[in-house]
Design a protein around this motif. Sequence first.
Motif, PDB file in Angstrom:
ATOM      1  N   ARG A 233     -84.313  14.899  51.998  1.00 10.97           N
ATOM      2  CA  ARG A 233     -84.358  13.915  53.084  1.00 10.97           C
ATOM      3  C   ARG A 233     -82.972  13.441  53.514  1.00 10.97           C
ATOM      4  O   ARG A 233     -82.717  13.230  54.702  1.00 10.97           O
ATOM      5  CB  ARG A 233     -85.188  12.699  52.656  1.00 10.97           C
ATOM      6  N   THR A 234     -82.050  13.269  52.544  1.00 10.08           N
ATOM      7  CA  THR A 234     -80.755  12.635  52.851  1.00 10.08           C
ATOM      8  C   THR A 234     -79.550  13.535  52.615  1.00 10.08           C
ATOM      9  O   THR A 234     -78.447  13.228  53.057  1.00 10.08           O
ATOM     10  CB  THR A 234     -80.583  11.364  52.008  1.00 10.08           C
ATOM     11  N   GLY A 235     -79.748  14.621  51.875  1.00 11.27           N
ATOM     12  CA  GLY A 235     -78.628  15.479  51.527  1.00 11.27           C
ATOM     13  C   GLY A 235     -77.840  14.972  50.338  1.00 11.27           C
ATOM     14  O   GLY A 235     -76.864  15.603  49.918  1.00 11.27           O
ATOM     15  N   GLU A 236     -78.247  13.836  49.746  1.00  7.74           N
ATOM     16  CA  GLU A 236     -77.534  13.255  48.625  1.00  7.74           C
ATOM     17  C   GLU A 236     -77.973  13.881  47.316  1.00  7.74           C
ATOM     18  O   GLU A 236     -79.160  14.126  47.096  1.00  7.74           O
ATOM     19  CB  GLU A 236     -77.751  11.743  48.550  1.00  7.74           C
ATOM     20  N   PHE A 237     -76.978  14.142  46.432  1.00  2.00           N
ATOM     21  CA  PHE A 237     -77.261  14.702  45.117  1.00  2.00           C
ATOM     22  C   PHE A 237     -76.303  14.068  44.120  1.00  2.00           C
ATOM     23  O   PHE A 237     -75.095  13.926  44.389  1.00  2.00           O
ATOM     24  CB  PHE A 237     -77.057  16.218  45.136  1.00  2.00           C
ATOM     25  N   PRO A 238     -76.809  13.643  42.955  1.00  2.00           N
ATOM     26  CA  PRO A 238     -75.945  12.935  41.985  1.00  2.00           C
ATOM     27  C   PRO A 238     -74.768  13.784  41.544  1.00  2.00           C
ATOM     28  O   PRO A 238     -74.888  14.987  41.330  1.00  2.00           O
ATOM     29  CB  PRO A 238     -76.891  12.664  40.808  1.00  2.00           C
TER      30      PRO A 238
END
Length: 240
Positions: A233-238
Motif C-alpha cells: 500500500r505505501t512502499g514502506e519496508f522496515p
Amino acid sequence: MSTTDPSDPLDPVEALERLGRLALREHCMKSLLQSVAELATEVMPGNLEASVSLLINDRSSTAVFTGRLALDCDESQYGRGYGPCLHAAGSGELVEIADARIETRWRDYMEHAVEHGALSSLSVPLPINEGIAGAINVYARKPHAFDEDSRSVGTRFAAYAAVVAANMYAYEEARDLIEHLERRVESRAVIERATGILMERYELTADQSLQALTRAARYTDTKARDIADTLVRTGEFPEL
C-alpha cells in the motif's frame, strides 16, 4: 373480533412453524437460541421464564434467557456443578421439578431456587452437535406448573429446536471456514505482491524476498501479512 385470550399459550404447531421460518443467514446462534427461549415461554401457560443452557466440552453456560430468575437459577447450578438443567443437558433426560420446596434431589440448589421464587421447573434436553449439548429450561413461580400436555409440548418443541440449532451450527461452521479460506487467499496474494516488490527493489530471488519479509516480521513483532500489506500500500519496508 377475536376472542383469543392474549395470555393463552401459543399453539405448538404455530411455534414450530415460527422456528421453521427463521432464516439462518439472518441470525447468529445467539439470536436463534433467544427465539427458542422466548417461544418456549409462549407454548406453555403461566408466568414463566426460560433459558437455554449449553454444555460445551464439559463447560456450562447460559446462552440466552428471558428473565433474571432463569439466569440466576442456571448460574446457581453451574456454581455447584449439578442441578436439573445440567442433568438434562448431560444425560439427555427430561427433568421436572414439581415442587422445589419438597424436592429431595440437589437440596441446596432447591433451597436457592425457592428463595428466589422458582417453585417448579422443566428442563428439556437440547442435543445440538457432537461435543455440544444443551437444555431448554422453563422456570415457574408456582408449584406443579407443568402437566402431561406441557411435558409433551416441551419435548416436541425441544426436538425441533435442536434440529434448527444444529443446522445453524453447521451453517456457521461452513461460513467461518469460507471466511478463513478467503483470508488465506487474500493473505497469500498480498505476500506474493510484496515479495515481487522486494525482488525488484533489492534484486533478490523469490526465496530471499520471502526470508526478508519473514525476518522483518520477526524483528518488528508484526505479522508477515501486515508487513506485506504495508509494503504494497505505501512502499514502506522496515530497515533491518
